[in-house]
Design an enzyme around this catalytic site. Structure first.
Site, PDB file in Angstrom:
ATOM      1  N   ARG A 103       0.854  -1.183   0.000  1.00  0.00           N
ATOM      2  CA  ARG A 103       0.000   0.000   0.000  1.00  0.00           C
ATOM      3  C   ARG A 103       0.891   1.235   0.000  1.00  0.00           C
ATOM      4  O   ARG A 103       1.692   1.448   0.916  1.00  0.00           O
ATOM      5  CB  ARG A 103      -0.907   0.014   1.237  1.00  0.00           C
ATOM      6  CG  ARG A 103      -1.621   1.352   1.529  1.00  0.00           C
ATOM      7  CD  ARG A 103      -2.660   1.702   0.509  1.00  0.00           C
ATOM      8  NE  ARG A 103      -3.269   3.016   0.771  1.00  0.00           N
ATOM      9  CZ  ARG A 103      -4.031   3.680  -0.097  1.00  0.00           C
ATOM     10  NH1 ARG A 103      -4.277   3.171  -1.293  1.00  0.00           N
ATOM     11  NH2 ARG A 103      -4.544   4.857   0.206  1.00  0.00           N
ATOM     12  N   GLU A 150       0.038  11.068   2.933  1.00  0.00           N
ATOM     13  CA  GLU A 150      -0.489  11.622   4.180  1.00  0.00           C
ATOM     14  C   GLU A 150      -1.816  12.363   4.012  1.00  0.00           C
ATOM     15  O   GLU A 150      -1.987  13.163   3.101  1.00  0.00           O
ATOM     16  CB  GLU A 150       0.545  12.585   4.762  1.00  0.00           C
ATOM     17  CG  GLU A 150       0.137  13.275   6.039  1.00  0.00           C
ATOM     18  CD  GLU A 150       1.178  14.264   6.503  1.00  0.00           C
ATOM     19  OE1 GLU A 150       1.286  14.481   7.722  1.00  0.00           O
ATOM     20  OE2 GLU A 150       1.891  14.837   5.648  1.00  0.00           O
ATOM     21  N   CYS A 206     -13.107  11.732   2.987  1.00  0.00           N
ATOM     22  CA  CYS A 206     -12.308  10.988   2.018  1.00  0.00           C
ATOM     23  C   CYS A 206     -12.129   9.552   2.504  1.00  0.00           C
ATOM     24  O   CYS A 206     -12.525   9.202   3.613  1.00  0.00           O
ATOM     25  CB  CYS A 206     -10.946  11.659   1.795  1.00  0.00           C
ATOM     26  SG  CYS A 206      -9.900  11.680   3.266  1.00  0.00           S
ATOM     27  N   ASP A 233      -2.969  18.207  -8.489  1.00  0.00           N
ATOM     28  CA  ASP A 233      -2.090  17.311  -7.743  1.00  0.00           C
ATOM     29  C   ASP A 233      -0.636  17.720  -7.980  1.00  0.00           C
ATOM     30  O   ASP A 233      -0.258  17.995  -9.114  1.00  0.00           O
ATOM     31  CB  ASP A 233      -2.309  15.862  -8.217  1.00  0.00           C
ATOM     32  CG  ASP A 233      -1.781  14.821  -7.264  1.00  0.00           C
ATOM     33  OD1 ASP A 233      -0.629  14.960  -6.829  1.00  0.00           O
ATOM     34  OD2 ASP A 233      -2.506  13.858  -6.959  1.00  0.00           O
ATOM     35  N   ARG A 239       1.989  15.813  -6.281  1.00  0.00           N
ATOM     36  CA  ARG A 239       2.790  14.789  -5.612  1.00  0.00           C
ATOM     37  C   ARG A 239       3.882  14.202  -6.498  1.00  0.00           C
ATOM     38  O   ARG A 239       4.834  13.630  -6.015  1.00  0.00           O
ATOM     39  CB  ARG A 239       1.881  13.671  -5.091  1.00  0.00           C
ATOM     40  CG  ARG A 239       1.195  14.046  -3.807  1.00  0.00           C
ATOM     41  CD  ARG A 239       0.190  13.004  -3.387  1.00  0.00           C
ATOM     42  NE  ARG A 239      -0.995  13.019  -4.217  1.00  0.00           N
ATOM     43  CZ  ARG A 239      -2.061  12.260  -3.982  1.00  0.00           C
ATOM     44  NH1 ARG A 239      -2.062  11.430  -2.968  1.00  0.00           N
ATOM     45  NH2 ARG A 239      -3.109  12.345  -4.762  1.00  0.00           N
ATOM     46  N   SER A 274      -4.225  -0.243  -4.115  1.00  0.00           N
ATOM     47  CA  SER A 274      -4.402   1.126  -4.599  1.00  0.00           C
ATOM     48  C   SER A 274      -5.200   1.093  -5.895  1.00  0.00           C
ATOM     49  O   SER A 274      -5.010   0.199  -6.719  1.00  0.00           O
ATOM     50  CB  SER A 274      -3.050   1.795  -4.856  1.00  0.00           C
ATOM     51  OG  SER A 274      -3.213   3.054  -5.482  1.00  0.00           O
TER      52      SER A 274
END
Length: 430
Positions: A255, A259, A271, A342, A344, A366
């Site tokens: 996984r 955060e 969420c 996003d 990330r 995921s």
């Protein structure tokens, strides 16, 4: 009565001294950035590769941009300014070595596979023992320890019979035994630029400008190519026998989790983050009990790396917009506030998997298309993708989940055609 301010705390460290500019080579004294060995990223011999020296106290100077502990270095500066910390303190690393062997794995020697962490970062106190004894202030960027974790969802899984206690991986009290690894980011800038297909000089300039000129060496020291950015790192939780990592027959459940403080810690139901994380941990425990290894990677990338303030502003906008919160405008509200959906940049995420020696993931817990793609592109086989069970999706998170499925999020069901059309051209990760 007139309140009087408390007396100022005396600063025992205020002494006249010269300021050494990090943007210039150090003087012969070796203070600042100077005579430290050049880092040859990707070399198989760590002594040829050279240590990452990012502290201010090394007798040979520094060979990186930035400092250890990322953003926490500012707290260190405050402690020194307040007279609470000796600026010349050197860490005593006695008995701090990893509690279990990690690597080396063949991936460590491929500079294309690991560019955002130092693969030797947990072994510095042993590999460079002679250099440390000679006064080189070399510190680990990775720490490996053992721990127990206990979360209500695992206790509930035991009570429901989905998990069973074996006394090794999981106790009857619901304590899961783990190997826990903290990793600070260490960026090899040439490799980072190559990973994103951009010019290294342009990358360094953007980093310099968008940090308010905090690191002048980015633009004045072309000889420095390793950067310790002031950002959060990651924690890896390993379930099962860590020695089995790197063996092709070992089954892996993984996984990758970014955060989400509101959900992960405080249980916010807007969420699916905590439910999905707990589900991933449960599957990792099952895998470990079957003789494999469970891997949970927890990245400090709050609010899709947009930050928690931005995240909460978007929450307000979603709830207050005309027609209320709805899937077709889920991404748009984020873009209106942040400019992107996003930040990330999951292209760097597989590095930790390569560091662990993983070449195949049997169960990737995921649904994220933006996580799956770089893992596969990095040469790691994914056998199965595991979506979050419908019963674990909080009611208030249904809008988010519908939007993500319509935008390419992995699902075993077919998204509604109208939602798919509205989400066309957008992508999101979670």
């Amino acid at each position: 009565m007139i309140d009087t301010p408390p007396p100022a705390r005396p600063n025992r460290r205020i002494v006249p001294r010269a300021i050494v500019l990090a943007s210039h080579p150090a003087a012969a004294s070796g203070v600042g950035v100077g005579s430290a060995p050049t880092i040859a990223w990707g070399e198989t011999d760590p002594h040829v590769r050279g240590p990452v020296i990012a502290t201010m106290n090394s007798s040979v100077g520094r060979n990186t941009i930035g400092t250890h502990a990322g953003a926490y270095s500012l707290y260190r500066a405050l402690a020194i300014a307040a007279g609470q910390l000796d600026p010349h303190h050197k860490a005593d690393l006695t008995e701090t070595s990893p509690v279990i062997q990690i690597g080396p794995h063949p991936q460590w020697y491929d500079p294309e596979l690991i560019v955002s962490l130092d693969p030797w970062g947990h072994l510095t106190s042993s590999i460079y023992a002679e250099e440390i004894a000679a006064g080189w202030d070399i510190r680990p960027s990775i720490a490996v320890t053992r721990a127990h974790i206990n979360i209500p969802e695992i206790v509930a899984a035991l009570a429901a019979g989905r998990l069973h206690a074996d006394g090794e991986v999981l106790t009857a009290a619901g304590d899961a035994r783990v190997t826990k690894i903290a990793i600070e980011p260490v960026w090899w800038l040439t490799g980072i630029a190559r990973r994103f297909g951009i010019n290294p000089t342009e990358l360094k300039r953007a980093l310099f400008e968008q940090t308010g000129g905090m690191f002048p060496e980015l633009v004045t020291r072309p000889d420095l190519d390793v950067f310790l950015p002031p950002i959060g790192g990651m924690t890896v939780y390993l379930f099962g026998d860590v020695a089995k990592l790197g063996h092709p027959e070992t089954k892996i459940t993984c996984r990758i989790h970014d955060e989400c403080n509101g959900s992960d810690v405080f249980g916010s139901d807007i969420c699916t983050c905590r439910p999905y994380l707990a589900h991933g941990i449960e599957m990792c425990i099952e895998q470990a009990q079957q003789g494999g290894v469970g891997v949970v990677v927890y990245n400090r990338k709050e609010g899709r790396a947009l930050g928690e303030v931005t995240k909460f502003l978007v929450y307000n906008a979603r709830k207050r917009q005309e027609g209320g919160d709805r899937a077709e405008r889920y991404f748009e509200r984020t873009e209106c506030v942040a400019g992107v959906t996003d930040m990330r940049f999951q292209e760097l995420m597989p590095d930790v998997l390569h560091w662990l020696g993983i070449t195949r993931i049997d169960q990737l817990v995921s649904m994220s298309n933006l996580k799956y793609a770089p893992i596969v592109a990095g040469g790691i086989e994914v056998v199965k993708r595991v979506p979050i069970p419908d019963e674990l999706i909080p009611p208030d998170a249904s809008v988010e989940m519908d939007a993500k499925k319509a935008a390419g999020y992995f699902t075993e069901s077919v998204p509604d055609a109208a939602e798919l059309a509205k989400a066309k051209g957008r992508g999101l990760d979670a």
